[in-house]
Design an enzyme around this catalytic site. Structure first.
Site, PDB file in Angstrom:
ATOM      1  N   SER A   1      -0.273  -1.666  13.974  1.00 13.67           N
ATOM      2  CA  SER A   1      -0.131  -0.589  13.281  1.00 13.67           C
ATOM      3  C   SER A   1       1.204  -0.355  13.092  1.00 13.67           C
ATOM      4  O   SER A   1       1.360   0.858  13.996  1.00 13.67           O
ATOM      5  CB  SER A   1      -1.355   0.271  12.875  1.00 13.67           C
ATOM      6  OG  SER A   1      -0.735   0.792  12.453  1.00 13.67           O
TER       7      SER A   1
ATOM      8  N   LYS B   1      -4.945   5.218   3.941  1.00 15.44           N
ATOM      9  CA  LYS B   1      -5.270   4.696   5.011  1.00 15.44           C
ATOM     10  C   LYS B   1      -3.814   5.007   5.885  1.00 15.44           C
ATOM     11  O   LYS B   1      -4.248   4.986   7.486  1.00 15.44           O
ATOM     12  CB  LYS B   1      -5.674   3.164   4.582  1.00 15.44           C
ATOM     13  CG  LYS B   1      -5.464   2.444   5.953  1.00 15.44           C
ATOM     14  CD  LYS B   1      -4.268   1.626   6.829  1.00 15.44           C
ATOM     15  CE  LYS B   1      -3.929   0.681   5.548  1.00 15.44           C
ATOM     16  NZ  LYS B   1      -3.093   0.225   6.051  1.00 15.44           N
TER      17      LYS B   1
ATOM     18  N   LYS C   1       1.374  -1.194  -0.156  1.00 15.43           N
ATOM     19  CA  LYS C   1      -0.141  -0.184  -0.131  1.00 15.43           C
ATOM     20  C   LYS C   1       0.829   1.078  -0.154  1.00 15.43           C
ATOM     21  O   LYS C   1       1.862   1.258   0.990  1.00 15.43           O
ATOM     22  CB  LYS C   1      -1.239  -0.228   1.187  1.00 15.43           C
ATOM     23  CG  LYS C   1      -1.800  -0.870   1.489  1.00 15.43           C
ATOM     24  CD  LYS C   1      -2.667  -1.514   3.154  1.00 15.43           C
ATOM     25  CE  LYS C   1      -3.088  -2.729   2.915  1.00 15.43           C
ATOM     26  NZ  LYS C   1      -3.585  -2.804   4.112  1.00 15.43           N
TER      27      LYS C   1
ATOM     28  N   ASP D   1     -10.396  -0.749   6.700  1.00 14.17           N
ATOM     29  CA  ASP D   1      -8.912  -0.373   7.231  1.00 14.17           C
ATOM     30  C   ASP D   1      -8.657  -0.309   8.261  1.00 14.17           C
ATOM     31  O   ASP D   1      -7.904   0.045   9.158  1.00 14.17           O
ATOM     32  CB  ASP D   1      -7.695  -0.329   5.688  1.00 14.17           C
ATOM     33  CG  ASP D   1      -6.499  -1.858   6.121  1.00 14.17           C
ATOM     34  OD1 ASP D   1      -6.893  -1.897   7.304  1.00 14.17           O
ATOM     35  OD2 ASP D   1      -5.591  -1.741   5.431  1.00 14.17           O
TER      36      ASP D   1
ATOM     37  N   GLY E   1      -6.282  -4.321   2.065  1.00 17.92           N
ATOM     38  CA  GLY E   1      -8.031  -4.245   2.914  1.00 17.92           C
ATOM     39  C   GLY E   1      -6.828  -5.091   4.180  1.00 17.92           C
ATOM     40  O   GLY E   1      -6.302  -4.645   4.739  1.00 17.92           O
TER      41      GLY E   1
ATOM     42  N   GLU F   1       4.731   2.949   6.003  1.00 18.05           N
ATOM     43  CA  GLU F   1       4.642   3.375   4.325  1.00 18.05           C
ATOM     44  C   GLU F   1       3.721   4.903   4.732  1.00 18.05           C
ATOM     45  O   GLU F   1       4.034   5.880   2.884  1.00 18.05           O
ATOM     46  CB  GLU F   1       3.836   2.808   4.071  1.00 18.05           C
ATOM     47  CG  GLU F   1       4.706   1.645   3.659  1.00 18.05           C
ATOM     48  CD  GLU F   1       5.132   1.794   2.126  1.00 18.05           C
ATOM     49  OE1 GLU F   1       6.010   2.240   1.521  1.00 18.05           O
ATOM     50  OE2 GLU F   1       5.927   0.379   2.121  1.00 18.05           O
TER      51      GLU F   1
END
Length: 323
Positions: free
Chosen positions: A247, A186, A102, A237, A131, A267
């Site tokens: 995370s 996200k 991502k 997500d 996802g 990221e």
């Protein structure tokens, strides 16, 4: 299916573990110089998974690319363009590429599928798999839902049919652009959430709604379906990114707000710069993204900068909720 998973870090090692469970013939590749590869080679496991003995672990990129018809890539998004130059040293015509990552390219704002296309891969042979889901939950047999998207409807269905299980329920994506932008953005919202965990936790609710709306506006301006921002790739997500202790992006924001440094890959840092670039090109306001960019790349005291950016967001002129 014969599948090569390129990248044996956190997510790459999970993908090899998961696909092997489905009885696919799996090769797991990592660079010989990486600590992640050496740990797997020496022990057959890492802090997340134990690799099945059926999985072929290799540091030979030629072997990994040539041995499979499906190439799954799970590396840092900023290294994708250079990595594709390495892959293109081998015959790849007719192979399917699945991007399990991502991000957007910093400096160009390019989506990852665009990088593959510019590297000579046909759009009909490219898919993305994104996802919600953390490895720690999956290996504990806690299921989740994810999405596979592609411009090629047949490829999309083949991949879903061959990768679905009781552990992951897949949906067919219907907007590749929106799926990619949403998945990348996200991570930016995850950094914002980490900052709020320290500075103003009650604002995580407004972050979820206003962040998704911000991303929807950008997707629409780029030519995608704005509803994609409310799908699995982005809003779906949020729980695993905005609230989970696992995370990386949320943890990056939390540690930044505490004046500390997070040493692992987040990221969302590079993606905030890419999104800011796209917003400027499209003339779309991205106030939360801009705040995250300033927090990540600004100068001065990290803690003061985090508080200042929140104050700036609250000083913006009043607008209709759905402008």
């Amino acid at each position: 299916m014969k599948i090569s998973v390129l990248g044996c870090g956190r997510w790459g090692s999970f993908l090899a573990w998961y696909l092997s469970r489905l009885n696919h013939k799996v090769i797991s590749w990592g660079p010989e110089t990486s600590a992640a590869y050496r740990i797997l080679k020496e022990t057959g496991k890492n802090e997340y998974v134990v690799l099945d003995e059926k999985i072929r672990l290799t540091c030979d990129l030629s072997e990994a690319v040539n041995s499979s018809d499906v190439i799954v890539i799970s590396i840092s998004s900023q290294g994708l363009r250079g990595f594709m130059r390495e892959i293109n040293r081998f015959p790849v015509s007719g192979k399917t590429f699945v991007l399990c990552m991502k991000g957007l390219e910093n400096g160009t704002g390019k989506r990852l599928t665009e990088i593959l296309t510019e590297s000579g891969i046909s759009p009909e042979k490219i898919a993305v798999w994104v996802g919600p889901g953390h490895i720690q939950s999956f290996v504990a047999e806690i299921p989740s839902c994810m999405v596979i998207d592609s411009e090629n409807e047949q490829l999309k269905h083949e991949l879903v049919d061959n990768c679905k299980s009781e552990l992951i329920r897949f949906y067919y994506g219907s907007d590749l652009l929106g799926t990619e932008i949403g998945a990348a953005a996200k991570n930016v919202m995850g950094i914002a959430a980490g900052v709020l965990d320290v500075v103003a936790p009650p604002l995580k609710g407004p972050l979820m709604t206003r962040g998704a709306r911000e991303v929807a506006r950008l997707i629409k301006a780029l030519g995608g379906n704005e509803l994609s921002a409310y799908g699995l790739a982005h809003l779906g997500d949020y729980e695993t990114t905005l609230f989970s202790a696992y995370s990386h992006n949320r943890m990056y924001g939390e540690m930044l707000a505490k004046g500390q440094r997070f040493e692992k890959l987040a990221e969302g840092v590079a993606t905030s710069a890419a999104l800011k670039l796209l917003g400027g090109q499209c003339g779309v306001e991205l106030p939360i993204t801009d705040a995250v960019y300033s927090v990540c790349y600004g100068s001065g005291n990290d803690q003061d900068r985090c508080k200042t950016e929140i104050e700036k967001l609250f000083s913006r002129s009043t607008k209709a909720e759905w402008y």
